[in-house]
Design an enzyme around this catalytic site. Structure first.
Site, PDB file in Angstrom:
ATOM      1  N   GLN A  31       0.900  -0.983   0.057  1.00 16.92           N
ATOM      2  CA  GLN A  31       0.031  -0.157  -0.169  1.00 16.92           C
ATOM      3  C   GLN A  31       0.838   1.220   0.036  1.00 16.92           C
ATOM      4  O   GLN A  31       1.730   1.380   0.869  1.00 16.92           O
ATOM      5  CB  GLN A  31      -0.947   0.166   1.308  1.00 16.92           C
ATOM      6  CG  GLN A  31      -1.795   1.151   1.098  1.00 16.92           C
ATOM      7  CD  GLN A  31      -2.606   1.517   2.490  1.00 16.92           C
ATOM      8  OE1 GLN A  31      -1.936   1.691   3.422  1.00 16.92           O
ATOM      9  NE2 GLN A  31      -3.982   1.153   2.205  1.00 16.92           N
ATOM     10  N   TYR A  76      -5.293  10.919   4.093  1.00 18.82           N
ATOM     11  CA  TYR A  76      -3.965  11.263   3.591  1.00 18.82           C
ATOM     12  C   TYR A  76      -4.172  12.045   2.117  1.00 18.82           C
ATOM     13  O   TYR A  76      -5.016  12.390   1.725  1.00 18.82           O
ATOM     14  CB  TYR A  76      -3.395   9.968   3.710  1.00 18.82           C
ATOM     15  CG  TYR A  76      -3.323   9.258   4.996  1.00 18.82           C
ATOM     16  CD1 TYR A  76      -2.592  10.119   5.971  1.00 18.82           C
ATOM     17  CD2 TYR A  76      -4.000   8.087   5.369  1.00 18.82           C
ATOM     18  CE1 TYR A  76      -2.498   9.459   7.200  1.00 18.82           C
ATOM     19  CE2 TYR A  76      -3.790   7.634   6.753  1.00 18.82           C
ATOM     20  CZ  TYR A  76      -3.317   8.323   7.621  1.00 18.82           C
ATOM     21  OH  TYR A  76      -3.408   7.727   8.781  1.00 18.82           O
ATOM     22  N   GLY A  95      -8.462  -6.676   9.045  1.00 22.14           N
ATOM     23  CA  GLY A  95      -7.581  -6.180   9.875  1.00 22.14           C
ATOM     24  C   GLY A  95      -6.961  -6.569  11.204  1.00 22.14           C
ATOM     25  O   GLY A  95      -6.315  -7.753  11.223  1.00 22.14           O
TER      26      GLY A  95
END
Length: 354
Positions: free
Chosen positions: A98, A180, A311
């Site tokens: 990523q 982000y 996750g």
């Protein structure tokens, strides 16, 4: 057999099952933001996932904002990721990196070097970020990027993708979520530009789409994934109109035929995120956020998603796929060591016997 355990083709990636390991920051990179042998062990332990999406990894020095996150712009970092790829592949897994550029979400003390803090507009992130000691600290004030800087910035992402492939990594995922840099361009609260890269949703999507196209040209769109989280207010994003924020962006990149779109579904009360994506995006969708085996199977059976990602279950259960197959209980994460402790709470979780 449950769809969870059936293979699926995502672009150039042939997954053995539809249980994807979601990207999770773990703060274990070594000096120089180089992936370590411990990181290679961590990812190898989880290679039974249909696909591993690595922790967020900065494509350039300016992309770093958190403590001990890995990079993908130096030769030492490329060599470190090559050891990760070798470890995962040796156990039959697939891994993509990523690419995460934090933009304005940067605490300078986390870097250990001088680099620009950049953003679409000169607006500081009001949220705090943990510093080297774990104590929340103010983000640095960014400078606004000039329009003529943006092609070179997109080129940094493209070079990081080429670096990933040089390391033997199977592809990349562009982080367009969680406030982000890419999300900052898409969001009308953080992007106040008055040039062609701001204004309406199409203008705000122009640079993010430029980056996706650069990645596709660098390594092939069939090895490029995209992650979004419509309606997520993290890092001071405006959650009020997710369709307006992400619709133009998805329309711009859909013709590229990327490998997949990974979405963190915020379960918004007045917005059907997965329904919106099925109507907007023609490629495969990986659904994420608080899933368990039953809810993941339901999403796959309904056709709302093509694969599902997990996750924190993968943190404490390196053999999550086997546990799902056996309906075995899941171990809970050691929350005190999510971001510290080296092997503790990282590589010391036990797998099922046998």
């Amino acid at each position: 057999m449950s769809l969870l355990f059936q293979g699926i083709q995502l672009g150039a990636l042939q997954l053995a099952n539809r249980i994807v390991m979601a990207p999770m920051t773990r703060d274990r990179a070594g000096p120089g933001d180089v992936p370590t042998a411990l990181m290679a062990q961590y990812y190898r332990q989880r290679a039974s996932a249909g696909l591993i999406v690595s922790e967020g990894t900065q494509p350039s020095p300016a992309g770093k904002g958190y403590w001990r996150t890995p990079g993908l712009h130096s030769q030492a970092q490329i060599d470190g990721w090559a050891k990760v790829a070798e470890a995962v592949h040796a156990d039959g897994g697939l891994i993509v990196i990523q690419l995460m550029h934090v933009g304005r979400v940067a605490v300078l003390a986390n870097r250990g070097f001088d680099a620009d803090v950049i953003a679409p507009s000169a607006i500081a992130c009001p949220d705090k970020v943990p510093g080297p000691d774990g104590v929340p600290a103010d983000c640095a004030a960014p400078r606004a990027l000039a329009a003529d800087e943006l092609p070179a910035l997109a080129g940094e992402f493209a070079q990081a993708a080429r670096n990933a492939r040089a390391a033997g990594i199977d592809g990349v995922e562009l982080h367009c979520a969680s406030g982000y840099l890419i999300n900052q361009f898409l969001d009308r609260g953080s992007n106040r530009r008055e040039d062609e890269f701001g204004g309406d949703s199409a203008g705000r999507a122009r640079f993010p789409a430029m980056v996706v196209k650069a990645l596709a040209e660098a390594i092939g769109a069939d090895r490029v994934g995209v992650r979004i989280s419509p309606g997520n207010p993290y890092n001071a994003m405006d959650p009020s109109d997710p369709a307006e924020t992400f619709g133009a962006f998805l329309a711009a990149i859909d013709p590229l035929r990327c490998a997949y779109l990974q979405v963190t579904d915020m379960a918004l009360p007045d917005f059907d995120t997965l329904g919106f994506l099925r109507a907007t995006w023609s490629g495969p969708i990986i659904a994420n956020n608080g899933l368990n085996r039953a809810t993941a199977e339901a999403l796959l059976a309904s056709g709302a998603a093509d694969a599902t990602s997990f996750g924190r279950p993968f943190i404490a259960n390196p053999d999550l796929v086997a546990r799902f197959r056996k309906d075995a209980p899941l171990t809970k994460p050691d929350y005190a060591h999510l971001y510290t402790g080296e092997e503790h709470g990282y590589t010391d979780y036990a797998a099922l016997p046998g």
